[in-house]
Design a protein around this motif. Structure first.
Motif, PDB file in Angstrom:
ATOM      1  N   LEU A  20       3.485   6.468   4.426  1.00 51.32           N
ATOM      2  CA  LEU A  20       3.142   5.180   5.044  1.00 51.32           C
ATOM      3  C   LEU A  20       4.335   4.224   5.034  1.00 51.32           C
ATOM      4  O   LEU A  20       4.511   3.434   5.971  1.00 51.32           O
ATOM      5  CB  LEU A  20       1.928   4.555   4.342  1.00 51.32           C
ATOM      6  N   LYS A  21       5.169   4.305   3.991  1.00 52.95           N
ATOM      7  CA  LYS A  21       6.398   3.493   3.953  1.00 52.95           C
ATOM      8  C   LYS A  21       7.338   3.917   5.072  1.00 52.95           C
ATOM      9  O   LYS A  21       7.935   3.080   5.744  1.00 52.95           O
ATOM     10  CB  LYS A  21       7.114   3.664   2.605  1.00 52.95           C
ATOM     11  N   THR A  22       7.473   5.221   5.256  1.00 53.57           N
ATOM     12  CA  THR A  22       8.346   5.746   6.302  1.00 53.57           C
ATOM     13  C   THR A  22       7.890   5.284   7.684  1.00 53.57           C
ATOM     14  O   THR A  22       8.708   4.941   8.539  1.00 53.57           O
ATOM     15  CB  THR A  22       8.378   7.292   6.251  1.00 53.57           C
ATOM     16  N   ILE A  23       6.588   5.259   7.892  1.00 52.62           N
ATOM     17  CA  ILE A  23       6.043   4.808   9.174  1.00 52.62           C
ATOM     18  C   ILE A  23       6.301   3.314   9.365  1.00 52.62           C
ATOM     19  O   ILE A  23       6.491   2.848  10.483  1.00 52.62           O
ATOM     20  CB  ILE A  23       4.534   5.130   9.267  1.00 52.62           C
ATOM     21  N   GLY A  24       6.331   2.565   8.251  1.00 52.61           N
ATOM     22  CA  GLY A  24       6.636   1.142   8.339  1.00 52.61           C
ATOM     23  C   GLY A  24       5.446   0.209   8.215  1.00 52.61           C
ATOM     24  O   GLY A  24       5.505  -0.934   8.667  1.00 52.61           O
ATOM     25  N   PHE A  25       4.392   0.654   7.570  1.00 59.29           N
ATOM     26  CA  PHE A  25       3.226  -0.218   7.382  1.00 59.29           C
ATOM     27  C   PHE A  25       3.549  -1.327   6.385  1.00 59.29           C
ATOM     28  O   PHE A  25       4.474  -1.218   5.574  1.00 59.29           O
ATOM     29  CB  PHE A  25       2.020   0.599   6.884  1.00 59.29           C
ATOM     30  N   ASP A  26       2.742  -2.378   6.424  1.00 59.92           N
ATOM     31  CA  ASP A  26       2.864  -3.512   5.525  1.00 59.92           C
ATOM     32  C   ASP A  26       2.733  -3.043   4.063  1.00 59.92           C
ATOM     33  O   ASP A  26       1.812  -2.273   3.743  1.00 59.92           O
ATOM     34  CB  ASP A  26       1.765  -4.531   5.857  1.00 59.92           C
ATOM     35  N   PRO A  27       3.618  -3.497   3.183  1.00 57.67           N
ATOM     36  CA  PRO A  27       3.566  -3.051   1.785  1.00 57.67           C
ATOM     37  C   PRO A  27       2.236  -3.344   1.084  1.00 57.67           C
ATOM     38  O   PRO A  27       1.793  -2.550   0.237  1.00 57.67           O
ATOM     39  CB  PRO A  27       4.717  -3.834   1.128  1.00 57.67           C
ATOM     40  N   THR A  28       1.596  -4.447   1.419  1.00 55.94           N
ATOM     41  CA  THR A  28       0.302  -4.760   0.798  1.00 55.94           C
ATOM     42  C   THR A  28      -0.754  -3.737   1.203  1.00 55.94           C
ATOM     43  O   THR A  28      -1.548  -3.277   0.371  1.00 55.94           O
ATOM     44  CB  THR A  28      -0.146  -6.189   1.188  1.00 55.94           C
ATOM     45  N   LEU A  29      -0.742  -3.363   2.470  1.00 55.34           N
ATOM     46  CA  LEU A  29      -1.682  -2.346   2.956  1.00 55.34           C
ATOM     47  C   LEU A  29      -1.394  -0.994   2.294  1.00 55.34           C
ATOM     48  O   LEU A  29      -2.314  -0.305   1.847  1.00 55.34           O
ATOM     49  CB  LEU A  29      -1.587  -2.226   4.482  1.00 55.34           C
ATOM     50  N   ILE A  30      -0.135  -0.652   2.213  1.00 62.05           N
ATOM     51  CA  ILE A  30       0.252   0.618   1.572  1.00 62.05           C
ATOM     52  C   ILE A  30      -0.234   0.650   0.121  1.00 62.05           C
ATOM     53  O   ILE A  30      -0.760   1.662  -0.345  1.00 62.05           O
ATOM     54  CB  ILE A  30       1.783   0.806   1.633  1.00 62.05           C
ATOM     55  N   ARG A  31      -0.067  -0.458  -0.565  1.00 67.34           N
ATOM     56  CA  ARG A  31      -0.507  -0.531  -1.970  1.00 67.34           C
ATOM     57  C   ARG A  31      -2.013  -0.295  -2.087  1.00 67.34           C
ATOM     58  O   ARG A  31      -2.470   0.454  -2.955  1.00 67.34           O
ATOM     59  CB  ARG A  31      -0.128  -1.889  -2.552  1.00 67.34           C
ATOM     60  N   ARG A  32      -2.790  -0.919  -1.197  1.00 69.47           N
ATOM     61  CA  ARG A  32      -4.250  -0.746  -1.226  1.00 69.47           C
ATOM     62  C   ARG A  32      -4.626   0.712  -0.986  1.00 69.47           C
ATOM     63  O   ARG A  32      -5.488   1.280  -1.675  1.00 69.47           O
ATOM     64  CB  ARG A  32      -4.909  -1.647  -0.182  1.00 69.47           C
ATOM     65  N   VAL A  33      -3.994   1.339   0.004  1.00 65.07           N
ATOM     66  CA  VAL A  33      -4.282   2.747   0.310  1.00 65.07           C
ATOM     67  C   VAL A  33      -3.891   3.629  -0.871  1.00 65.07           C
ATOM     68  O   VAL A  33      -4.652   4.524  -1.269  1.00 65.07           O
ATOM     69  CB  VAL A  33      -3.540   3.195   1.598  1.00 65.07           C
ATOM     70  N   ALA A  34      -2.731   3.365  -1.460  1.00 64.63           N
ATOM     71  CA  ALA A  34      -2.250   4.192  -2.578  1.00 64.63           C
ATOM     72  C   ALA A  34      -3.179   4.062  -3.795  1.00 64.63           C
ATOM     73  O   ALA A  34      -3.491   5.069  -4.442  1.00 64.63           O
ATOM     74  CB  ALA A  34      -0.822   3.791  -2.943  1.00 64.63           C
ATOM     75  N   ILE A  35      -3.617   2.845  -4.088  1.00 64.14           N
ATOM     76  CA  ILE A  35      -4.521   2.649  -5.237  1.00 64.14           C
ATOM     77  C   ILE A  35      -5.832   3.393  -5.010  1.00 64.14           C
ATOM     78  O   ILE A  35      -6.302   4.131  -5.885  1.00 64.14           O
ATOM     79  CB  ILE A  35      -4.782   1.141  -5.475  1.00 64.14           C
ATOM     80  N   ALA A  36      -6.422   3.203  -3.851  1.00 66.16           N
ATOM     81  CA  ALA A  36      -7.716   3.833  -3.578  1.00 66.16           C
ATOM     82  C   ALA A  36      -7.603   5.355  -3.566  1.00 66.16           C
ATOM     83  O   ALA A  36      -8.469   6.061  -4.101  1.00 66.16           O
ATOM     84  CB  ALA A  36      -8.262   3.320  -2.247  1.00 66.16           C
ATOM     85  N   THR A  37      -6.524   5.857  -2.978  1.00 68.36           N
ATOM     86  CA  THR A  37      -6.335   7.306  -2.929  1.00 68.36           C
ATOM     87  C   THR A  37      -6.086   7.870  -4.323  1.00 68.36           C
ATOM     88  O   THR A  37      -6.613   8.930  -4.686  1.00 68.36           O
ATOM     89  CB  THR A  37      -5.177   7.666  -1.980  1.00 68.36           C
ATOM     90  N   TYR A  38      -5.310   7.156  -5.128  1.00 68.76           N
ATOM     91  CA  TYR A  38      -5.053   7.610  -6.500  1.00 68.76           C
ATOM     92  C   TYR A  38      -6.366   7.690  -7.294  1.00 68.76           C
ATOM     93  O   TYR A  38      -6.608   8.671  -8.001  1.00 68.76           O
ATOM     94  CB  TYR A  38      -4.062   6.671  -7.195  1.00 68.76           C
ATOM     95  N   GLU A  39      -7.187   6.662  -7.158  1.00 72.69           N
ATOM     96  CA  GLU A  39      -8.466   6.671  -7.881  1.00 72.69           C
ATOM     97  C   GLU A  39      -9.315   7.877  -7.454  1.00 72.69           C
ATOM     98  O   GLU A  39      -9.928   8.540  -8.294  1.00 72.69           O
ATOM     99  CB  GLU A  39      -9.233   5.371  -7.638  1.00 72.69           C
ATOM    100  N   GLY A  40      -9.340   8.146  -6.160  1.00 75.91           N
ATOM    101  CA  GLY A  40     -10.096   9.299  -5.673  1.00 75.91           C
ATOM    102  C   GLY A  40      -9.516  10.612  -6.157  1.00 75.91           C
ATOM    103  O   GLY A  40     -10.247  11.538  -6.538  1.00 75.91           O
TER     104      GLY A  40
END
Length: 130
Positions: A20-40
């Motif tokens: 997601l960083k490589t694609i260039g998404f907003d860092p706040t959005l990336i953080r939310r996705v990473a946290i939720a995915t990690y929990e899962g």
């Protein structure tokens, strides 16, 4: 992902974060996705035999689906309560199992859907609006 594989736990969410960083998404959005995915991911490692993560990205949303083969969740409403955990003492000794996994996933996603069948497994779908 393989149940019980704490050595490799977190690799999938790390790879998604990097993509997601490589694609260039907003860092706040990336953080939310990473946290939720990690929990899962951790839920799969702690409670299932195996699982998969599917990532779909489009200009409007990021969709993450986590599917596992495991014991399933008999009471989803109870499992969604902060602090509720079925983690073993061994998992808690490793620092996991605080009972915040599913609530954190829901909190970080814009849309959150969960289904589970006892003895078969669980599917979590999360949508993150771009």
């Amino acid at each position: 992902m393989t149940g019980g594989d704490f050595v490799n736990a977190g690799l999938v969410s790390t790879e998604i974060k990097s993509l997601l960083k490589t694609i260039g998404f907003d860092p706040t959005l990336i953080r939310r996705v990473a946290i939720a995915t990690y929990e899962g991911e951790m839920n799969v490692v702690m409670h299932a035999r195996r699982g998969t993560v599917q990532l779909l990205v489009n200009p409007q949303a990021i969709l993450v689906t986590i599917t596992d083969e495991g014991s399933g969740i008999p009471d989803i409403e109870l499992a969604m309560q902060e602090g509720y955990s079925t983690a073993t003492e061994e998992m808690r000794a490793m620092g996991f199992g605080s009972g915040m996994g599913l609530p954190n996933m829901k909190k970080n996603a814009d849309d959150f859907f969960i289904t589970s069948e006892v003895g078969k497994g669980t599917v979590v779908r999360m949508k993150f609006i771009v």
